[in-house]
Design an enzyme around this catalytic site. Structure first.
Site, mmCIF file in Angstrom:
data_model
loop_
_atom_site.group_PDB
_atom_site.id
_atom_site.type_symbol
_atom_site.label_atom_id
_atom_site.label_comp_id
_atom_site.label_asym_id
_atom_site.label_seq_id
_atom_site.Cartn_x
_atom_site.Cartn_y
_atom_site.Cartn_z
ATOM 1 N N TYR A 1 34.994 30.662 -12.569
ATOM 2 C CA TYR A 1 35.081 29.410 -13.327
ATOM 3 C C TYR A 1 35.436 29.718 -14.769
ATOM 4 O O TYR A 1 34.746 30.486 -15.438
ATOM 5 C CB TYR A 1 33.724 28.713 -13.232
ATOM 6 C CG TYR A 1 33.672 27.336 -13.817
ATOM 7 C CD1 TYR A 1 34.612 26.370 -13.481
ATOM 8 C CD2 TYR A 1 32.644 26.988 -14.693
ATOM 9 C CE1 TYR A 1 34.537 25.087 -14.011
ATOM 10 C CE2 TYR A 1 32.559 25.712 -15.225
ATOM 11 C CZ TYR A 1 33.508 24.764 -14.879
ATOM 12 O OH TYR A 1 33.440 23.496 -15.398
ATOM 13 N N LYS B 1 29.271 31.164 -2.142
ATOM 14 C CA LYS B 1 29.742 29.777 -2.136
ATOM 15 C C LYS B 1 31.223 29.729 -1.805
ATOM 16 O O LYS B 1 31.997 30.474 -2.395
ATOM 17 C CB LYS B 1 29.520 29.131 -3.508
ATOM 18 C CG LYS B 1 29.830 27.640 -3.513
ATOM 19 C CD LYS B 1 30.467 27.148 -4.794
ATOM 20 C CE LYS B 1 31.900 27.620 -4.903
ATOM 21 N NZ LYS B 1 32.616 27.032 -6.051
ATOM 22 N N GLY C 1 2.734 -14.955 7.332
ATOM 23 C CA GLY C 1 2.171 -14.503 8.597
ATOM 24 C C GLY C 1 3.222 -14.208 9.652
ATOM 25 O O GLY C 1 4.385 -14.597 9.528
ATOM 26 N N ARG D 1 0.796 -1.227 0.000
ATOM 27 C CA ARG D 1 0.000 0.000 0.000
ATOM 28 C C ARG D 1 0.835 1.287 0.000
ATOM 29 O O ARG D 1 0.312 2.372 -0.157
ATOM 30 C CB ARG D 1 -0.961 -0.011 1.197
ATOM 31 C CG ARG D 1 -2.192 -0.857 0.931
ATOM 32 C CD ARG D 1 -3.106 -0.844 2.124
ATOM 33 N NE ARG D 1 -2.647 -1.766 3.166
ATOM 34 C CZ ARG D 1 -3.080 -1.729 4.432
ATOM 35 N NH1 ARG D 1 -3.946 -0.803 4.809
ATOM 36 N NH2 ARG D 1 -2.638 -2.600 5.305
HETATM 37 C C1 UD1 Z 1 -0.961 -8.219 13.348
HETATM 38 C C2 UD1 Z 1 -1.593 -9.063 14.435
HETATM 39 C C3 UD1 Z 1 -2.805 -8.331 14.999
HETATM 40 C C4 UD1 Z 1 -2.409 -6.960 15.498
HETATM 41 C C5 UD1 Z 1 -1.713 -6.198 14.395
HETATM 42 C C6 UD1 Z 1 -1.158 -4.899 14.923
HETATM 43 C C7 UD1 Z 1 -1.137 -11.338 13.841
HETATM 44 C C8 UD1 Z 1 -1.680 -12.601 13.280
HETATM 45 N N1 UD1 Z 1 -1.968 -10.329 13.906
HETATM 46 O O1 UD1 Z 1 -1.891 -8.090 12.292
HETATM 47 O O2 UD1 Z 1 -3.365 -9.081 16.068
HETATM 48 O O3 UD1 Z 1 -3.552 -6.255 15.970
HETATM 49 O O4 UD1 Z 1 -0.607 -6.956 13.875
HETATM 50 O O5 UD1 Z 1 -0.721 -4.120 13.865
HETATM 51 O O6 UD1 Z 1 -0.003 -11.302 14.288
HETATM 52 N N2 UD1 Z 1 5.198 -9.511 8.976
HETATM 53 C C9 UD1 Z 1 6.275 -10.282 8.591
HETATM 54 N N3 UD1 Z 1 6.061 -11.419 7.897
HETATM 55 C C10 UD1 Z 1 4.820 -11.840 7.577
HETATM 56 C C11 UD1 Z 1 3.707 -11.060 7.970
HETATM 57 C C12 UD1 Z 1 3.927 -9.908 8.679
HETATM 58 O O7 UD1 Z 1 7.420 -9.914 8.863
HETATM 59 O O8 UD1 Z 1 4.714 -12.902 6.948
HETATM 60 C C13 UD1 Z 1 5.439 -8.263 9.721
HETATM 61 C C14 UD1 Z 1 5.029 -7.048 8.940
HETATM 62 O O9 UD1 Z 1 6.127 -6.520 8.244
HETATM 63 C C15 UD1 Z 1 4.566 -6.099 10.039
HETATM 64 C C16 UD1 Z 1 4.088 -7.029 11.142
HETATM 65 O O10 UD1 Z 1 4.634 -8.283 10.879
HETATM 66 O O11 UD1 Z 1 5.642 -5.348 10.537
HETATM 67 C C17 UD1 Z 1 2.588 -7.093 11.246
HETATM 68 O O12 UD1 Z 1 2.061 -7.522 10.019
HETATM 69 P P1 UD1 Z 1 0.696 -6.952 9.475
HETATM 70 O O13 UD1 Z 1 0.319 -7.724 8.268
HETATM 71 O O14 UD1 Z 1 0.772 -5.487 9.423
HETATM 72 O O15 UD1 Z 1 -0.281 -7.256 10.678
HETATM 73 P P2 UD1 Z 1 -1.466 -8.283 10.753
HETATM 74 O O16 UD1 Z 1 -0.952 -9.672 10.552
HETATM 75 O O17 UD1 Z 1 -2.548 -7.817 9.906
#
Ligand code: UD1
Ligand code: CA
Length: 466
Positions: A391, A355, A84, A21
């Site tokens: 210059y 300058k 995730g 996004r």
């Molecule tokens: C997650 C939480 C949610 C919480 C929210 C807060 C989970 C399942 N859910 O939501 O409960 O309210 O954060 O913002 O944990 N990331 C990775 N690898 C991945 C997925 C995510 O490194 O595969 C990192 C992202 O870069 C980010 C963070 O984890 O910094 C959170 O990911 P994001 O997708 O924003 O959050 P949700 O999973 O929607």
């Protein structure tokens, strides 16, 4: 409740999210907040906890990320496919020592405060799990905290898996956890992706903890901006404004007068002394120092500048790598480029560019001039439109203007050239040889060519029949 855990701390920062996004080719956590990458802010907060190790889990732009933080002692872990938050943590497990306590942070949640993390650590013992939660007006999209009648945390449910009652809960998961490495490893191994998003949810470890009778301790942040994650440019701008306002607040506490703290931008550090005034819309980049009683007019840009006492910078001036002596007056519409070194009581007026030049005490360049690669003495007066022609198309040459020189308007000094002390140069001169001291020097004084010359006149329109 027992004391905090004595285990060394491992800070685990998740930063593998794609950042779709942001609509940008720059990795999300490298987008700047206050001119520093989002991830920089998280790392700085983490470092205040004296962690034994900092791990960053990344998914994309690994080279750019590592290059941006090559001075930091970070263990970089690549999460190959983003399945995730649980999967992100899993990819880091081989690098986490069993005797560590692990604090999980997010690379796109930049303003988490050291005090909040310190409180989380203080309240989380060896046998408990620490969780940062918050009550928010609009919990949409976030994980909800499910508690029992005794208000003990039972589990976290993600928005997409929640029923209507659960969605009505306004206490949300910030994502920030603190727990022992051995427990984390045991619980991560149990994760499945049997949920609405077919992701491995880190949040499921809460219910595994509860099943083992591990108490989940929650604390709140002091301010909701601390837990705000950045997903798009609008949120980035929102947090930037908050951050700038905080910086302005600190400066005002330190004594700066601001015409409007909402129209102030500091992208770096600002050292100030007493009674500094800053008008609206000025931007400070890098490291700037403002002496006592400095006045910064509206719409100025200062980059790595050092201003003495009582310096006045008038509207729309641009200063970079410049040193300005006490009580000097710059602008409006002035430009000081790198290497501009101004003595005390100098005056630099509108449309003047300086300058790599030293300007002696009390010298004045008030209008429409370019002074480059110049050594200028004291009490020199430079007329409007004077140019140092430094210059030759291949090399730069120096101009030396000694004390008390007076240069008429529209003069070109073709460098290398020296103008001797106390010399006066007549307006409109183009000089390519050294100019003697205490004399009048001038070129190009035109004499009338002939006495019967007349200025051309408009032809009268032709009359009919002629
Ligand atoms: C997650 C939480 C949610 C919480 C929210 C807060 C989970 C399942 N859910 O939501 O409960 O309210 O954060 O913002 O944990 N990331 C990775 N690898 C991945 C997925 C995510 O490194 O595969 C990192 C992202 O870069 C980010 C963070 O984890 O910094 C959170 O990911 P994001 O997708 O924003 O959050 P949700 O999973 O929607
Ligand atoms: Ca997600």
């Amino acid at each position: 409740m027992s004391e905090h855990s004595d285990s060394p701390l491992c800070v685990l920062i998740l930063a593998a999210g794609k950042g779709t996004r942001m609509k940008s080719s720059l990795a999300k956590v490298l987008h700047p907040l206050g001119a520093k990458p989002l991830l920089w802010h998280v790392i700085e907060s983490a470092k205040t906890l004296n962690p034994a190790q900092i791990i960053v889990v990344y998914g994309h732009e690994g080279q750019a990320l590592q290059a941006a933080f090559n001075n930091e002692n970070i263990t970089w872990v690549h999460q190959v496919a983003q399945q995730g938050t649980g999967d992100a943590v899993k990819s880091a497990l081989p690098f986490i020592k069993d005797e560590h306590q692990v604090c999980i942070l997010y690379g796109d949640v930049p303003l988490i405060q050291p005090q909040t993390l310190a409180r989380l650590i203080a309240k989380t013992s060896q046998n408990t799990m620490g969780l940062l939660t918050a009550n928010v007006d609009n919990p949409k999209g976030l994980g909800r905290i499910i508690r029992n009648a005794k208000q003990q945390v039972l589990r976290i449910v993600e928005e997409k898996d929640a029923d209507e009652l659960e969605r009505a809960i306004t206490e949300i998961n910030t994502g920030i956890f603190l727990l022992q490495a051995t427990s984390l490893k045991r619980w991560i191994a149990k994760l499945t992706n049997h949920n609405a998003q077919q992701e491995y949810y880190l949040t499921d470890i809460v219910q595994f903890a509860v099943e083992e009778n591990v108490i989940v301790n929650t604390i709140y942040p002091q301010d909701l901006h601390e837990i705000m994650g950045i997903n798009d440019k609008s949120q980035l701008a929102q947090l930037e404004r908050y951050y700038q306002r905080q910086q302005a607040e600190k400066l005002m506490q330190a004594g700066v007068t601001m015409a409007d703290p909402n129209r102030f931008d500091l992208r770096g550090s600002l050292q100030i002394e007493r009674d500094v005034f800053i008008d609206v819309n000025s931007v400070f980049e890098g490291e700037n120092q403002l002496g006592e009683g400095c006045h910064i007019g509206p719409n100025c840009m200062l980059i790595n500048c050092k201003l003495g006492k009582g310096v006045v910078i008038l509207a729309n001036s641009h200063l970079e790598d410049a040193v300005v002596g006490d009580f000097s007056r710059i602008g409006p519409f002035a430009r000081l480029r790198p290497g501009a070194q101004l003595g005390q009581n100098t005056h630099i007026g509108n449309y003047v560019e300086i300058k790599n030049a030293t300007i002696g005490e009390g010298s004045k360049i008030n209008h429409l001039s370019y002074i480059g690669d110049t050594l200028m003495g004291k009490d020199v007066n430079i007329g409007a439109g004077t140019i140092t022609c430094n210059y030759d198309g291949a090399n730069k040459h120096q101009t030396i203007i000694e004390d008390e020189v007076h240069i008429g308007s529209d003069t070109q000094l073709i460098a290398p050239i020296r103008v001797g002390k106390g010399a006066t140069i007549g307006a409109g001169s183009t000089l390519n040889k050294d100019v003697p001291s205490y004399q009048l020097t001038l070129t190009h004084r035109l004499e009338p060519r002939s006495s019967d010359w007349q200025r051309p006149r408009k032809h009268k329109p032709l009359e009919d029949g002629k």
